[in-house]
Design an enzyme around this catalytic site. Sequence first.
Site, PDB file in Angstrom:
ATOM      1  CG  HIS A 186      -1.926   1.168   1.132  1.00 55.90           C
ATOM      2  ND1 HIS A 186      -3.217   1.014   0.666  1.00 55.90           N
ATOM      3  CD2 HIS A 186      -1.802   2.480   1.438  1.00 55.90           C
ATOM      4  CE1 HIS A 186      -3.840   2.177   0.695  1.00 55.90           C
ATOM      5  NE2 HIS A 186      -3.002   3.093   1.167  1.00 55.90           N
ATOM      6  CB  CYS A 187       3.205   2.868  -1.424  1.00 53.20           C
ATOM      7  SG  CYS A 187       3.571   1.689  -2.719  1.00 53.20           S
ATOM      8  NE  ARG A 234      -7.896   3.231  -1.306  1.00 54.13           N
ATOM      9  CZ  ARG A 234      -7.343   4.299  -0.737  1.00 54.13           C
ATOM     10  NH1 ARG A 234      -7.096   5.389  -1.444  1.00 54.13           N
ATOM     11  NH2 ARG A 234      -7.025   4.301   0.527  1.00 54.13           N
ATOM     12  CG  ASP A 282      -0.788   5.350   3.705  1.00 59.89           C
ATOM     13  OD1 ASP A 282      -1.215   5.273   2.543  1.00 59.89           O
ATOM     14  OD2 ASP A 282      -1.208   6.207   4.513  1.00 59.89           O
ATOM     15  CG  ASN A 293      -5.121  13.931   3.452  1.00 56.36           C
ATOM     16  OD1 ASN A 293      -4.950  15.074   3.058  1.00 56.36           O
ATOM     17  ND2 ASN A 293      -5.694  12.997   2.716  1.00 56.36           N
TER      18      ASN A 293
HETATM   19  O1  LIG Z   1      -3.243   6.909   2.142  1.00 54.06           O
HETATM   20  C1  LIG Z   1      -4.313   6.420   2.456  1.00 54.06           C
HETATM   21  O2  LIG Z   1      -4.548   5.266   2.174  1.00 54.06           O
HETATM   22  C2  LIG Z   1      -5.275   7.197   3.171  1.00 54.06           C
HETATM   23  C3  LIG Z   1      -5.694   8.447   2.889  1.00 54.06           C
HETATM   24  C4  LIG Z   1      -5.633   9.062   1.570  1.00 54.06           C
HETATM   25  C5  LIG Z   1      -6.350   8.319   0.548  1.00 54.06           C
HETATM   26  O3  LIG Z   1      -6.871   7.260   0.772  1.00 54.06           O
HETATM   27  C6  LIG Z   1      -6.452   8.850  -0.830  1.00 54.06           C
HETATM   28  O4  LIG Z   1      -6.169  10.003  -1.066  1.00 54.06           O
HETATM   29  O5  LIG Z   1      -6.811   8.063  -1.706  1.00 54.06           O
HETATM   30  C7  LIG Z   1      -6.277   9.248   3.952  1.00 54.06           C
HETATM   31  O6  LIG Z   1      -6.763   8.665   4.928  1.00 54.06           O
HETATM   32  O7  LIG Z   1      -6.242  10.474   3.839  1.00 54.06           O
END
Ligand SMILES: O=C(O)/C=C(\CC(=O)C(=O)O)C(=O)O
Length: 312
Positions: free
Chosen positions: A31-32, A124, A257, A262
């Site tokens: 997950h990145c 997703r 991640d 955020n």
């Molecule tokens: O990095 C993550 O997975 C979580 C995120 C950002 C996100 O999901 C996105 O922008 O698609 C979050 O909670 O802000």
Amino acid sequence: MEFTKTPGWLDWYAGPSKPRFQLPAGAVDAHCHVFGPGEQFPFAPERKYTPCDASKDQLFALRDHLGFARNVVVQATCHGADNSAMVDALAHSNGKARGIATVRRGVTDNELQQLHEAGVRGVRFNFVKRLVDFTPKDELMEIAGRIARLGWHVVIYFEAQDLPELWDFFSELPTDVVIDHMGRPDVTQSVDGPEFALLLKFMREHPNVWSKVTCPERLSTSGPPALQGERDAYVDVVPFARRIVEEFPDRVLWGTDWPHPNLKNHMPDDGLLVDFIPHIATTPELQRKLLVDNPMRLYWPEEHIAAPGAKS
Ligand SMILES: O=C(O)/C=C(\CC(=O)C(=O)O)C(=O)O
């Protein structure tokens, strides 16, 4: 195009330490994200945040520095349904990256096929209200039915309090389903409390459901943060992640991640974040499943060779 970062934006941590935990050979950062660079891959007009740039080359440098072999690059909401930055990262990875896309109802079969050939293996669905506008469930179900034919899976991102409302929809998904960040438990509640029990029940009742045991830095309320040499970071998250790893060892994934969109409070040192892993997967066998066998089975099934005695 010039972009101005969201006020208060924290950039990813430059110069992360070397993890003390040695990742098993072939470990996957499952997950990145990549962000832009905005000049080359503009952020989407409908985005809810504007990040710093985080390029594929910077991601691959981090991969090598930490000791991962591969990445799963997840489309971030700041790029909307324009998957080109993510696909560009896959194209330049020498086969070492696969991807999770965001698509809308209007996507053609030909576009889906092209994404597949680029290395995309899932879509997703994001239900976190601060990140996306609402998409009707019938649209998502239609997409799920179409991508199922490609052998893809659905990654779902939601917050723990929303699981009761989403339960039936998730139950009907016709593919494997991967929960992001353990469904974002409130770790100030007990690991034996009703909210987390519901997530465990959901996984128990649905053998097609997996979980990423990721993002302690996002979920932790008492830390300590993975900074300044701290190798026992985020202890309040450990019982939650460990419970999932031990009950569902064949259905868990781990990822950094990076670049940690955020975060408001601090930006973790990714080397120290890797040192979180042995606290939640406490034996070499659990670590191998979490970091190698499971992600290989899901993302590179054509290369996956089950370990003796392991379920495939
Ligand atoms: O990095 C993550 O997975 C979580 C995120 C950002 C996100 O999901 C996105 O922008 O698609 C979050 O909670 O802000």
